[in-house]
Design a protein around this motif. Structure first.
Motif, PDB file in Angstrom:
ATOM      1  N   GLN A 137       2.161  -5.820   3.416  1.00 40.06           N
ATOM      2  CA  GLN A 137       3.509  -5.932   2.883  1.00 40.06           C
ATOM      3  C   GLN A 137       3.736  -7.362   2.410  1.00 40.06           C
ATOM      4  OE1 GLN A 137       6.096  -4.957   6.104  1.00 40.06           O
ATOM      5  NE2 GLN A 137       5.862  -6.923   7.115  1.00 40.06           N
ATOM      6  N   VAL A 191       0.569  -0.553  -7.251  1.00 39.99           N
ATOM      7  CA  VAL A 191       1.725  -0.817  -6.387  1.00 39.99           C
ATOM      8  C   VAL A 191       2.167  -2.272  -6.567  1.00 39.99           C
ATOM      9  CG1 VAL A 191       2.551  -0.909  -3.998  1.00 39.99           C
ATOM     10  CG2 VAL A 191       1.052   0.951  -4.732  1.00 39.99           C
ATOM     11  N   THR A 212       0.860  -1.180   0.000  1.00 39.93           N
ATOM     12  CA  THR A 212       0.000   0.000   0.000  1.00 39.93           C
ATOM     13  C   THR A 212       0.896   1.230   0.000  1.00 39.93           C
ATOM     14  OG1 THR A 212      -0.110   0.009   2.412  1.00 39.93           O
ATOM     15  CG2 THR A 212      -1.883  -1.112   1.245  1.00 39.93           C
ATOM     16  N   GLN A 213       0.436   2.243  -0.713  1.00 37.16           N
ATOM     17  CA  GLN A 213       1.197   3.482  -0.776  1.00 37.16           C
ATOM     18  C   GLN A 213       0.208   4.629  -0.908  1.00 37.16           C
ATOM     19  OE1 GLN A 213       3.919   3.556  -4.061  1.00 37.16           O
ATOM     20  NE2 GLN A 213       5.342   4.899  -2.983  1.00 37.16           N
ATOM     21  N   GLU A 214       0.423   5.654  -0.139  1.00 37.27           N
ATOM     22  CA  GLU A 214      -0.476   6.805  -0.136  1.00 37.27           C
ATOM     23  C   GLU A 214      -0.551   7.422  -1.528  1.00 37.27           C
ATOM     24  OE1 GLU A 214      -3.237   9.228   1.443  1.00 37.27           O
ATOM     25  OE2 GLU A 214      -2.159   7.706   2.597  1.00 37.27           O
ATOM     26  N   ARG A 220      -1.608   6.037  -4.310  1.00 37.91           N
ATOM     27  CA  ARG A 220      -1.515   5.102  -5.431  1.00 37.91           C
ATOM     28  C   ARG A 220      -2.487   3.953  -5.211  1.00 37.91           C
ATOM     29  NH1 ARG A 220       4.441   3.489  -6.914  1.00 37.91           N
ATOM     30  NH2 ARG A 220       3.392   2.817  -8.815  1.00 37.91           N
TER      31      ARG A 220
END
Length: 121
Positions: A79, A17, A8-10, A12
């Protein structure tokens, strides 16, 4: 390569991802395969492990690496731990070859067309 990838990425989308992680893994594999092989080595083999964490990572075959990564992402992991280690591989000669086809026989003629009758016109 031993790496824990965030899934997870803020800002996106989670799928993008995951695709970026897969791209990085494929890029690493391609780079490793380009390297010159040491003396006496026929190919590079890869030991792979994948899981949500280093402790839960399981051994997988290289061909199942990406699908296992998809499984970790589908289970909702934040992750993914991926370990890909190159090791030398040596091909073993085949001993179970069955020679029942005439073209594989040692006493067969080299040119099978020479046995065929010539076409008449």
């Amino acid at each position: 390569m031993r790496k824990t990838f965030p899934l997870t990425q803020e800002g996106r989308h989670r799928d993008r991802v995951l695709e970026a992680v897969k791209h990085e893994i494929r890029k690493y594999l391609k780079r490793e395969r380009r390297r010159e092989l040491p003396e006496g080595v026929d190919f590079l083999d890869f030991d792979c492990r994948v899981g949500a964490t280093k402790e839960t990572a399981q051994d997988v075959h290289l061909s199942a690496l990406i699908s296992q990564l998809d499984t970790v992402a589908r289970e909702g992991g934040e992750q993914a731990y991926v370990e890909v280690l190159a090791k030398p591989g040596v091909r073993k000669p085949r001993t179970d070859v069955v020679r029942d086809h005439p073209a594989q026989s040692s006493d067969a003629p080299d040119d099978p067309a020479s046995d065929a009758p010539a076409p008449t016109a």
